[in-house]
Design a protein around this motif. Sequence first.
Motif, PDB file in Angstrom:
ATOM      1  N   TRP A 104     -11.293  -3.181   6.493  1.00  0.00           N
ATOM      2  CA  TRP A 104     -10.251  -3.663   6.209  1.00  0.00           C
ATOM      3  C   TRP A 104      -8.944  -3.444   7.163  1.00  0.00           C
ATOM      4  O   TRP A 104      -9.053  -2.712   8.189  1.00  0.00           O
ATOM      5  CB  TRP A 104      -9.676  -3.096   4.640  1.00  0.00           C
ATOM      6  CG  TRP A 104      -9.339  -1.493   4.832  1.00  0.00           C
ATOM      7  CD1 TRP A 104      -8.543  -0.778   5.784  1.00  0.00           C
ATOM      8  CD2 TRP A 104      -9.653  -0.471   3.782  1.00  0.00           C
ATOM      9  NE1 TRP A 104      -8.481   0.512   5.384  1.00  0.00           N
ATOM     10  CE2 TRP A 104      -9.353   0.553   4.221  1.00  0.00           C
ATOM     11  CE3 TRP A 104     -10.501  -0.601   2.571  1.00  0.00           C
ATOM     12  CZ2 TRP A 104      -9.424   1.655   3.380  1.00  0.00           C
ATOM     13  CZ3 TRP A 104     -10.631   0.326   1.808  1.00  0.00           C
ATOM     14  CH2 TRP A 104     -10.012   1.619   2.404  1.00  0.00           C
ATOM     15  N   ASP A 105      -8.046  -4.311   7.028  1.00  0.00           N
ATOM     16  CA  ASP A 105      -6.846  -4.301   7.890  1.00  0.00           C
ATOM     17  C   ASP A 105      -5.839  -3.365   7.387  1.00  0.00           C
ATOM     18  O   ASP A 105      -5.058  -3.538   6.189  1.00  0.00           O
ATOM     19  CB  ASP A 105      -6.324  -5.762   8.020  1.00  0.00           C
ATOM     20  CG  ASP A 105      -5.020  -5.722   8.944  1.00  0.00           C
ATOM     21  OD1 ASP A 105      -4.440  -4.562   9.114  1.00  0.00           O
ATOM     22  OD2 ASP A 105      -4.889  -6.799   9.808  1.00  0.00           O
ATOM     23  N   GLU A 106      -5.724  -2.281   7.656  1.00  0.00           N
ATOM     24  CA  GLU A 106      -5.080  -1.217   7.190  1.00  0.00           C
ATOM     25  C   GLU A 106      -3.336  -1.538   6.934  1.00  0.00           C
ATOM     26  O   GLU A 106      -2.931  -1.243   5.953  1.00  0.00           O
ATOM     27  CB  GLU A 106      -4.793   0.146   8.061  1.00  0.00           C
ATOM     28  CG  GLU A 106      -6.411   0.678   7.848  1.00  0.00           C
ATOM     29  CD  GLU A 106      -6.609   1.616   9.040  1.00  0.00           C
ATOM     30  OE1 GLU A 106      -5.685   1.888  10.056  1.00  0.00           O
ATOM     31  OE2 GLU A 106      -7.660   2.363   9.097  1.00  0.00           O
ATOM     32  N   PHE A 114      -1.221  -1.933   3.568  1.00  0.00           N
ATOM     33  CA  PHE A 114      -0.068  -1.020   3.427  1.00  0.00           C
ATOM     34  C   PHE A 114       1.167  -2.099   3.020  1.00  0.00           C
ATOM     35  O   PHE A 114       1.818  -1.814   2.136  1.00  0.00           O
ATOM     36  CB  PHE A 114       0.460  -0.365   4.447  1.00  0.00           C
ATOM     37  CG  PHE A 114       1.530   0.511   4.479  1.00  0.00           C
ATOM     38  CD1 PHE A 114       1.558   1.715   3.536  1.00  0.00           C
ATOM     39  CD2 PHE A 114       2.526   0.232   5.105  1.00  0.00           C
ATOM     40  CE1 PHE A 114       2.808   2.515   3.163  1.00  0.00           C
ATOM     41  CE2 PHE A 114       3.823   0.874   5.068  1.00  0.00           C
ATOM     42  CZ  PHE A 114       3.882   1.898   4.159  1.00  0.00           C
ATOM     43  N   GLN A 115       1.114  -3.064   3.690  1.00  0.00           N
ATOM     44  CA  GLN A 115       2.154  -4.164   3.572  1.00  0.00           C
ATOM     45  C   GLN A 115       2.303  -4.826   2.123  1.00  0.00           C
ATOM     46  O   GLN A 115       3.038  -4.746   1.641  1.00  0.00           O
ATOM     47  CB  GLN A 115       2.070  -5.352   4.610  1.00  0.00           C
ATOM     48  CG  GLN A 115       2.675  -4.675   6.136  1.00  0.00           C
ATOM     49  CD  GLN A 115       4.275  -4.088   6.175  1.00  0.00           C
ATOM     50  OE1 GLN A 115       5.089  -4.585   5.443  1.00  0.00           O
ATOM     51  NE2 GLN A 115       4.213  -2.971   6.402  1.00  0.00           N
ATOM     52  N   ALA A 116       1.038  -5.062   1.735  1.00  0.00           N
ATOM     53  CA  ALA A 116       1.056  -5.738   0.389  1.00  0.00           C
ATOM     54  C   ALA A 116       1.313  -4.586  -0.677  1.00  0.00           C
ATOM     55  O   ALA A 116       2.088  -4.826  -1.590  1.00  0.00           O
ATOM     56  CB  ALA A 116      -0.570  -5.956   0.085  1.00  0.00           C
ATOM     57  N   MET A 117       0.952  -3.149  -0.456  1.00  0.00           N
ATOM     58  CA  MET A 117       1.312  -2.359  -1.636  1.00  0.00           C
ATOM     59  C   MET A 117       2.858  -1.980  -1.521  1.00  0.00           C
ATOM     60  O   MET A 117       3.453  -1.533  -2.610  1.00  0.00           O
ATOM     61  CB  MET A 117       0.599  -0.905  -1.172  1.00  0.00           C
ATOM     62  CG  MET A 117      -0.849  -1.149  -1.493  1.00  0.00           C
ATOM     63  SD  MET A 117      -1.652   0.395  -0.942  1.00  0.00           S
ATOM     64  CE  MET A 117      -1.795   1.370  -2.200  1.00  0.00           C
ATOM     65  N   THR A 118       3.480  -2.210  -0.402  1.00  0.00           N
ATOM     66  CA  THR A 118       4.931  -2.044  -0.386  1.00  0.00           C
ATOM     67  C   THR A 118       5.874  -3.157  -1.005  1.00  0.00           C
ATOM     68  O   THR A 118       7.055  -2.870  -1.291  1.00  0.00           O
ATOM     69  CB  THR A 118       5.415  -1.802   0.975  1.00  0.00           C
ATOM     70  OG1 THR A 118       5.317  -2.987   1.948  1.00  0.00           O
ATOM     71  CG2 THR A 118       4.774  -0.730   1.796  1.00  0.00           C
TER      72      THR A 118
END
Length: 62
Positions: free
Chosen positions: A14-16, A20-24
């Motif tokens: 996955w593209d970390e 992370f951006q999606a979760m934020t």
Amino acid sequence: MVEAFGLPARYQPWDEEKIFQAMTHDKKVRGDKIRIVIVEDIGKSRIMSVPLNELREYVTLE
């Protein structure tokens, strides 16, 4: 059979940063923390408030 439904059959890293951006951008983010549900046992869970910098460290663990 998985491929017959158009789903990936092989592991793809996955593209970390994208994760992370999606979760934020999640509705559970407040300031510099995100609320997550921790399932402790069947029928038992709790909500934790986790700093985003800790979440980033978790997402990038190898």
